[in-house]
Design a protein around this motif. Structure first.
Motif, PDB file in Angstrom:
ATOM      1  N   GLY A   1      16.421  -6.125  80.869  1.00  6.61           N
ATOM      2  CA  GLY A   1      16.001  -4.726  80.797  1.00  6.61           C
ATOM      3  C   GLY A   1      17.158  -3.767  80.585  1.00  6.61           C
ATOM      4  N   ALA A   2      18.360  -4.151  81.022  1.00  2.39           N
ATOM      5  CA  ALA A   2      19.581  -3.360  80.797  1.00  2.39           C
ATOM      6  C   ALA A   2      19.448  -1.915  81.274  1.00  2.39           C
ATOM      7  CB  ALA A   2      19.999  -3.406  79.327  1.00  2.39           C
ATOM      8  N   LEU A   3      18.833  -1.754  82.450  1.00  3.25           N
ATOM      9  CA  LEU A   3      18.741  -0.450  83.114  1.00  3.25           C
ATOM     10  C   LEU A   3      19.354  -0.612  84.513  1.00  3.25           C
ATOM     11  CD1 LEU A   3      15.037   0.421  82.177  1.00  3.25           C
ATOM     12  CD2 LEU A   3      17.118   1.336  81.096  1.00  3.25           C
ATOM     13  N   PRO A   4      20.678  -0.780  84.583  1.00  2.00           N
ATOM     14  CA  PRO A   4      21.281  -1.227  85.836  1.00  2.00           C
ATOM     15  C   PRO A   4      21.512  -0.145  86.878  1.00  2.00           C
ATOM     16  CG  PRO A   4      22.973  -0.975  84.173  1.00  2.00           C
ATOM     17  CD  PRO A   4      21.650  -0.732  83.481  1.00  2.00           C
ATOM     18  N   GLY A   5      21.568   1.116  86.469  1.00  2.00           N
ATOM     19  CA  GLY A   5      21.997   2.152  87.396  1.00  2.00           C
ATOM     20  C   GLY A   5      23.508   2.136  87.541  1.00  2.00           C
ATOM     21  N   ALA A   6      24.051   3.145  88.195  1.00  2.00           N
ATOM     22  CA  ALA A   6      25.502   3.328  88.226  1.00  2.00           C
ATOM     23  C   ALA A   6      26.049   3.382  89.642  1.00  2.00           C
ATOM     24  CB  ALA A   6      25.875   4.624  87.499  1.00  2.00           C
ATOM     25  N   TYR A   7      27.163   2.684  89.842  1.00  2.00           N
ATOM     26  CA  TYR A   7      27.967   2.893  91.042  1.00  2.00           C
ATOM     27  C   TYR A   7      28.918   4.059  90.781  1.00  2.00           C
ATOM     28  CZ  TYR A   7      26.536  -1.471  93.306  1.00  2.00           C
ATOM     29  OH  TYR A   7      25.828  -2.475  93.923  1.00  2.00           O
TER      30      TYR A   7
ATOM     31  N   SER B   1      28.265  19.357  97.860  1.00  3.64           N
ATOM     32  CA  SER B   1      29.685  19.694  97.990  1.00  3.64           C
ATOM     33  C   SER B   1      30.594  18.533  97.614  1.00  3.64           C
ATOM     34  CB  SER B   1      29.988  20.144  99.430  1.00  3.64           C
ATOM     35  OG  SER B   1      29.619  19.141 100.370  1.00  3.64           O
ATOM     36  N   THR B   2      30.026  17.494  97.025  1.00  2.00           N
ATOM     37  CA  THR B   2      30.814  16.316  96.636  1.00  2.00           C
ATOM     38  C   THR B   2      31.029  16.280  95.135  1.00  2.00           C
ATOM     39  OG1 THR B   2      28.974  14.804  96.204  1.00  2.00           O
ATOM     40  CG2 THR B   2      29.675  15.030  98.487  1.00  2.00           C
ATOM     41  N   VAL B   3      32.066  15.561  94.720  1.00  2.00           N
ATOM     42  CA  VAL B   3      32.252  15.190  93.315  1.00  2.00           C
ATOM     43  C   VAL B   3      32.346  13.668  93.282  1.00  2.00           C
ATOM     44  CG1 VAL B   3      33.720  15.302  91.277  1.00  2.00           C
ATOM     45  CG2 VAL B   3      33.409  17.342  92.700  1.00  2.00           C
ATOM     46  N   LEU B   4      31.504  13.054  92.446  1.00  2.00           N
ATOM     47  CA  LEU B   4      31.444  11.602  92.314  1.00  2.00           C
ATOM     48  C   LEU B   4      31.803  11.213  90.888  1.00  2.00           C
ATOM     49  CD1 LEU B   4      28.053  10.999  94.176  1.00  2.00           C
ATOM     50  CD2 LEU B   4      30.358  10.963  95.143  1.00  2.00           C
ATOM     51  N   GLU B   5      32.392  10.018  90.735  1.00  2.68           N
ATOM     52  CA  GLU B   5      32.819   9.538  89.420  1.00  2.68           C
ATOM     53  C   GLU B   5      32.132   8.224  89.075  1.00  2.68           C
ATOM     54  OE1 GLU B   5      37.068   9.740  87.749  1.00  2.68           O
ATOM     55  OE2 GLU B   5      36.884   7.649  88.446  1.00  2.68           O
ATOM     56  N   VAL B   6      31.546   8.163  87.906  1.00  4.85           N
ATOM     57  CA  VAL B   6      30.863   6.958  87.430  1.00  4.85           C
ATOM     58  C   VAL B   6      31.897   5.848  87.239  1.00  4.85           C
ATOM     59  CG1 VAL B   6      29.509   5.980  85.536  1.00  4.85           C
ATOM     60  CG2 VAL B   6      29.080   8.340  86.305  1.00  4.85           C
ATOM     61  N   SER B   7      31.658   4.682  87.861  1.00  7.00           N
ATOM     62  CA  SER B   7      32.684   3.632  87.844  1.00  7.00           C
ATOM     63  C   SER B   7      32.242   2.342  87.165  1.00  7.00           C
ATOM     64  CB  SER B   7      33.161   3.317  89.258  1.00  7.00           C
ATOM     65  OG  SER B   7      32.083   2.892  90.077  1.00  7.00           O
ATOM     66  N   VAL B   8      31.039   1.845  87.465  1.00  2.00           N
ATOM     67  CA  VAL B   8      30.655   0.514  86.979  1.00  2.00           C
ATOM     68  C   VAL B   8      29.153   0.329  87.183  1.00  2.00           C
ATOM     69  CG1 VAL B   8      30.983  -0.711  89.176  1.00  2.00           C
ATOM     70  CG2 VAL B   8      31.482  -1.907  87.042  1.00  2.00           C
ATOM     71  N   PRO B   9      28.488  -0.486  86.360  1.00  4.33           N
ATOM     72  CA  PRO B   9      27.060  -0.752  86.581  1.00  4.33           C
ATOM     73  C   PRO B   9      26.827  -1.720  87.730  1.00  4.33           C
ATOM     74  CG  PRO B   9      27.833  -2.001  84.696  1.00  4.33           C
ATOM     75  CD  PRO B   9      28.976  -1.125  85.115  1.00  4.33           C
ATOM     76  N   ARG B  10      25.624  -1.707  88.227  1.00  2.00           N
ATOM     77  CA  ARG B  10      25.203  -2.687  89.240  1.00  2.00           C
ATOM     78  C   ARG B  10      24.877  -4.014  88.552  1.00  2.00           C
ATOM     79  NH1 ARG B  10      20.356  -2.263  92.500  1.00  2.00           N
ATOM     80  NH2 ARG B  10      20.350  -3.938  94.065  1.00  2.00           N
ATOM     81  N   ILE B  11      25.394  -5.093  89.078  1.00  2.00           N
ATOM     82  CA  ILE B  11      25.076  -6.437  88.600  1.00  2.00           C
ATOM     83  C   ILE B  11      24.136  -7.060  89.628  1.00  2.00           C
ATOM     84  CG2 ILE B  11      25.981  -8.687  87.921  1.00  2.00           C
ATOM     85  CD1 ILE B  11      26.866  -6.417  86.078  1.00  2.00           C
ATOM     86  N   PRO B  12      22.967  -7.558  89.212  1.00  2.00           N
ATOM     87  CA  PRO B  12      21.989  -8.064  90.185  1.00  2.00           C
ATOM     88  C   PRO B  12      22.488  -9.303  90.910  1.00  2.00           C
ATOM     89  CG  PRO B  12      21.320  -8.635  87.957  1.00  2.00           C
ATOM     90  CD  PRO B  12      22.493  -7.696  87.820  1.00  2.00           C
TER      91      PRO B  12
ATOM     92  N   ASP C   1      35.087   1.572  94.619  1.00  2.00           N
ATOM     93  CA  ASP C   1      34.496   1.522  93.284  1.00  2.00           C
ATOM     94  C   ASP C   1      32.973   1.394  93.307  1.00  2.00           C
ATOM     95  OD1 ASP C   1      36.905   1.757  91.872  1.00  2.00           O
ATOM     96  OD2 ASP C   1      37.292  -0.395  92.010  1.00  2.00           O
ATOM     97  N   GLN C   2      32.401   1.084  94.460  1.00  2.00           N
ATOM     98  CA  GLN C   2      30.949   0.974  94.605  1.00  2.00           C
ATOM     99  C   GLN C   2      30.489   1.793  95.820  1.00  2.00           C
ATOM    100  OE1 GLN C   2      29.625  -3.134  94.668  1.00  2.00           O
ATOM    101  NE2 GLN C   2      31.017  -3.716  93.022  1.00  2.00           N
ATOM    102  N   ALA C   3      31.034   2.977  95.951  1.00  2.00           N
ATOM    103  CA  ALA C   3      30.791   3.770  97.154  1.00  2.00           C
ATOM    104  C   ALA C   3      29.358   4.293  97.234  1.00  2.00           C
ATOM    105  CB  ALA C   3      31.772   4.938  97.220  1.00  2.00           C
ATOM    106  N   VAL C   4      28.807   4.694  96.103  1.00  2.00           N
ATOM    107  CA  VAL C   4      27.472   5.291  96.044  1.00  2.00           C
ATOM    108  C   VAL C   4      26.748   4.673  94.851  1.00  2.00           C
ATOM    109  CG1 VAL C   4      26.155   7.445  95.838  1.00  2.00           C
ATOM    110  CG2 VAL C   4      28.372   7.456  96.992  1.00  2.00           C
ATOM    111  N   TYR C   5      25.474   4.326  95.032  1.00  2.00           N
ATOM    112  CA  TYR C   5      24.680   3.744  93.950  1.00  2.00           C
ATOM    113  C   TYR C   5      23.569   4.706  93.566  1.00  2.00           C
ATOM    114  CZ  TYR C   5      21.626   0.424  91.480  1.00  2.00           C
ATOM    115  OH  TYR C   5      20.823  -0.207  90.546  1.00  2.00           O
ATOM    116  N   ALA C   6      23.519   5.049  92.279  1.00  2.00           N
ATOM    117  CA  ALA C   6      22.510   5.980  91.763  1.00  2.00           C
ATOM    118  C   ALA C   6      21.564   5.260  90.811  1.00  2.00           C
ATOM    119  CB  ALA C   6      23.185   7.142  91.037  1.00  2.00           C
TER     120      ALA C   6
END
Length: 222
Positions: free
Chosen positions: A147-153, A116-127, A65-70
């Motif tokens: 600030g509520a700009l957490p980015g997405a896992y 060549s990947t497909v990624l799915e938005v799962s949850v925000p980053r919590i500091p 659920d937190q494989a990649v952070y954007a």
């Protein structure tokens, strides 16, 4: 064009900010393609979805659920102005620094094709304390949360490769309105928003359980 400005990976380094020996939050841009795969469970899996990227605290970070952070370059630019310091790609520990992608407006369960990947938005980053210590900004967790700009896992739906310059194409967008920003607000400063999250089936099970527990307490109080 929505695209990946930078692909960033982290090597292990000492972590004085948490009771884990090492951290990989100090991510640096790489120029070669990076293999992406589902890392497995948070406990006992491979940590990051990017091969060669280190996750130190596998109790709280990494896993499917937190494989990649954007994180969006535009949001890094905002924090540069707020903090009065340069923030290079990877400064927030993100794997993908994006341009022209509404990361915080992305809906839970939204799918992006990158390379060549497909990624799915799962949850925000919590500091966490490592993030605060890494930035070395007084009161950073509170500042970041407000600030509520957490980015997405993101989850890995289709394994493959990503590289700098890859286009980000939204290939699926759910019909609910549960965004990364809304989810973050509900999980932090605005818990009254938690019931709204149940519309997003793609949220991690632990988040759904938290919402249902809260609803149960509210029903008991009534």
């Amino acid at each position: 064009m929505a695209h990946v400005l930078s692909v960033n990976v982290g090597a292990p380094e000492p972590n004085p900010h948490k009771d884990t020996e090492s951290t990989g939050i100090g991510k640096l841009p790489v120029t070669e393609p990076v293999d992406v795969r589902a890392p497995g469970p948070k406990h006992g899996g491979q940590g990051s979805g990017l091969v060669g990227d280190f996750i130190g605290d596998r109790k709280n970070h990494g896993g499917d659920d937190q494989a990649v952070y954007a994180y969006a370059r535009e949001d890094l630019d905002h924090w540069q102005r707020v903090l009065g310091r340069e923030l290079r790609p990877g400064s927030f520990g993100e794997n993908l620094t994006t341009v022209d992608v509404d990361v915080n407006g992305a809906r839970i369960g939204e799918r992006w094709r990158i390379g060549s990947t497909v990624l799915e938005v799962s949850v925000p980053r919590i500091p966490c304390s490592t993030f605060a210590g890494w930035l070395a900004e007084r009161g950073w967790i509170k500042t970041f949360t407000r600030g509520a700009l957490p980015g997405a896992y993101l989850r890995v739906v289709t394994p493959g490769q990503v590289r700098t310059g890859d286009e980000v194409v939204v290939v699926h967008r759910p019909d609910h309105d549960v965004t990364i920003a809304l989810t973050f607000r509900a999980l932090t400063l605005e818990p009254e928003l938690l019931p709204k999250l149940l519309a997003a089936d793609a949220l991690p099970a632990e988040v759904h359980d938290r919402v249902r527990r809260r609803q149960g307490f509210q029903l008991d109080d009534d």
